[in-house]
Design a protein around this motif. Structure first.
Motif, mmCIF file in Angstrom:
data_model
loop_
_atom_site.group_PDB
_atom_site.id
_atom_site.type_symbol
_atom_site.label_atom_id
_atom_site.label_comp_id
_atom_site.label_asym_id
_atom_site.label_seq_id
_atom_site.Cartn_x
_atom_site.Cartn_y
_atom_site.Cartn_z
ATOM 1 N N ILE A 6 0.835 -1.201 0.000
ATOM 2 C CA ILE A 6 0.000 0.000 0.000
ATOM 3 C C ILE A 6 0.871 1.252 0.000
ATOM 4 C CG2 ILE A 6 -1.812 1.261 1.235
ATOM 5 C CD1 ILE A 6 -2.598 -1.483 -0.045
ATOM 6 N N GLU A 7 0.515 2.206 -0.882
ATOM 7 C CA GLU A 7 1.287 3.443 -1.013
ATOM 8 C C GLU A 7 0.709 4.591 -0.206
ATOM 9 O OE1 GLU A 7 3.157 3.911 -5.206
ATOM 10 O OE2 GLU A 7 1.182 3.018 -5.541
ATOM 11 N N ALA A 8 -0.590 4.551 0.032
ATOM 12 C CA ALA A 8 -1.237 5.635 0.785
ATOM 13 C C ALA A 8 -2.614 5.180 1.240
ATOM 14 C CB ALA A 8 -1.355 6.894 -0.062
ATOM 15 N N SER A 84 -15.311 6.952 4.284
ATOM 16 C CA SER A 84 -14.637 5.661 4.457
ATOM 17 C C SER A 84 -13.199 5.745 3.950
ATOM 18 C CB SER A 84 -15.375 4.556 3.692
ATOM 19 O OG SER A 84 -16.641 4.304 4.252
ATOM 20 N N LYS A 85 -12.274 5.169 4.712
ATOM 21 C CA LYS A 85 -10.871 5.161 4.311
ATOM 22 C C LYS A 85 -10.589 3.951 3.424
ATOM 23 C CE LYS A 85 -9.117 7.783 8.251
ATOM 24 N NZ LYS A 85 -8.163 7.834 9.386
ATOM 25 N N VAL A 86 -9.667 4.125 2.478
ATOM 26 C CA VAL A 86 -9.356 3.065 1.521
ATOM 27 C C VAL A 86 -7.847 2.982 1.295
ATOM 28 C CG1 VAL A 86 -11.564 3.028 0.297
ATOM 29 C CG2 VAL A 86 -9.843 4.705 -0.349
ATOM 30 N N ASN A 87 -7.363 1.750 1.119
ATOM 31 C CA ASN A 87 -5.965 1.533 0.750
ATOM 32 C C ASN A 87 -5.768 1.854 -0.728
ATOM 33 O OD1 ASN A 87 -5.126 0.514 3.295
ATOM 34 N ND2 ASN A 87 -5.968 -1.499 2.791
ATOM 35 N N ILE A 145 -5.861 -8.678 1.259
ATOM 36 C CA ILE A 145 -6.999 -8.165 2.027
ATOM 37 C C ILE A 145 -7.084 -6.663 1.813
ATOM 38 C CG2 ILE A 145 -8.002 -7.862 4.320
ATOM 39 C CD1 ILE A 145 -7.998 -10.760 3.330
ATOM 40 N N ASP A 146 -8.174 -6.207 1.193
ATOM 41 C CA ASP A 146 -8.342 -4.787 0.867
ATOM 42 C C ASP A 146 -7.080 -4.227 0.194
ATOM 43 O OD1 ASP A 146 -10.972 -4.420 1.571
ATOM 44 O OD2 ASP A 146 -10.563 -3.646 3.565
ATOM 45 N N GLY A 147 -6.501 -5.045 -0.681
ATOM 46 C CA GLY A 147 -5.352 -4.590 -1.463
ATOM 47 C C GLY A 147 -4.008 -4.808 -0.815
ATOM 48 N N GLU A 175 0.340 1.926 8.122
ATOM 49 C CA GLU A 175 0.354 2.344 6.730
ATOM 50 C C GLU A 175 -0.870 1.895 5.936
ATOM 51 O OE1 GLU A 175 2.601 4.381 5.528
ATOM 52 O OE2 GLU A 175 3.677 4.428 7.442
ATOM 53 N N THR A 176 -1.799 1.204 6.565
ATOM 54 C CA THR A 176 -2.998 0.716 5.882
ATOM 55 C C THR A 176 -4.232 1.053 6.723
ATOM 56 O OG1 THR A 176 -3.046 -1.465 6.945
ATOM 57 C CG2 THR A 176 -1.611 -1.223 5.019
ATOM 58 N N ILE A 177 -5.380 0.517 6.311
ATOM 59 C CA ILE A 177 -6.605 0.782 7.059
ATOM 60 C C ILE A 177 -6.896 -0.299 8.101
ATOM 61 C CG2 ILE A 177 -7.592 2.094 5.164
ATOM 62 C CD1 ILE A 177 -9.433 -0.308 4.599
ATOM 63 N N PHE A 178 -5.917 -1.153 8.412
ATOM 64 C CA PHE A 178 -6.156 -2.211 9.398
ATOM 65 C C PHE A 178 -6.604 -1.648 10.742
ATOM 66 C CE2 PHE A 178 -4.632 -5.554 6.704
ATOM 67 C CZ PHE A 178 -5.177 -6.702 7.269
#
Length: 228
Positions: A6-8, A84-87, A145-147, A175-178
């Motif tokens: 994930i980049e952002a 909603s936040k997204v990877n 999982i979610d990218g 760094e992710t939405i975990f």
């Protein structure tokens, strides 16, 4: 093609529903948009979306993408809302360091977070294993999982109620939405690409209508260490 690194973490700023599906606007936060062009692909929570419009004038930048009804039905997008936040991950380049595994951005299904437990400085997540995808998920194998490219730590198979465990280190959580997940959260899951193609090859060899003379067999794959 993506790597699952994930980049952002971005956020959904608009969801415009139409007869064909929906158009999303994604605030990209700190994703570098300087090289993004119309028609480029950006994995959004693991779903390969095509950029149909973008705005680089803002500090963070944003892009718009269309989501078909098929995608809405097969992914967790039906549960998303504004905010909603997204990877986010841009499509890989030939020169990109391959830090994760081969990710197509074609989501296979939706999994549910069943339990979240602390384990030292890491966090363990137990996720439901959709019955139709269970045979693709292997201990120490890769799953998206979610990218996010992750390693399956263990399985607990019990018929149609199987589950699998992921151990997430602090860096990945940051760094992710975990960190957004709770018990009951729905996530997009993409199984290992190689596993899908191996199944197709084996199935084709056993299909009299499409019989081939391929030398690929289960015994050959087991001998080579691909399957147990």
């Amino acid at each position: 093609m993506f790597t699952g690194i994930i980049e952002a973490v971005g956020s959904i700023t608009a969801i415009n529903v139409n007869a064909q599906g929906a158009r999303l606007v994604i605030d990209t936060n700190n994703l570098d948009m300087s090289d993004v062009k119309l028609g480029d692909s950006i994995a959004t929570n693991g779903i390969c979306l095509t950029v149909v419009d973008f705005d680089k004038s803002k500090n963070n930048g944003s892009y718009s993408a269309d989501v078909s009804n098929e995608t809405l039905q097969r992914t967790g997008f039906v549960n998303y809302k504004v905010g909603s936040k997204v990877n986010l991950e841009k499509a890989m380049l030939a020169s990109t360091r391959f830090g994760g595994h081969m990710v197509s951005g074609h989501v296979d299904g939706v999994s549910e977070i069943l339990a979240i437990n602390n384990n030292g400085n890491s966090i363990e997540y137990w996720l439901s294993m959709p019955n139709e995808l269970a045979h693709y998920i292997a201990e120490k194998g890769s799953v998206t999982i979610d990218g996010t490219s992750l390693t399956v730590n263990s399985l607990a198979e019990n018929g149609s109620k199987g589950k699998f465990r992921l151990t997430i280190v602090p860096h990945t959580v940051k760094e992710t939405i975990f960190a957004e997940y709770q018990v009951g959260s729905k996530v997009n899951i993409e199984v290992d690409l190689i596993a899908r193609y191996l199944e197709r090859l084996l199935t084709k060899n056993n299909d009299s209508e499409h019989a081939t003379k391929s030398n690929i067999s289960e015994s050959m794959l087991a001998k080579a260490g691909f399957i147990k």
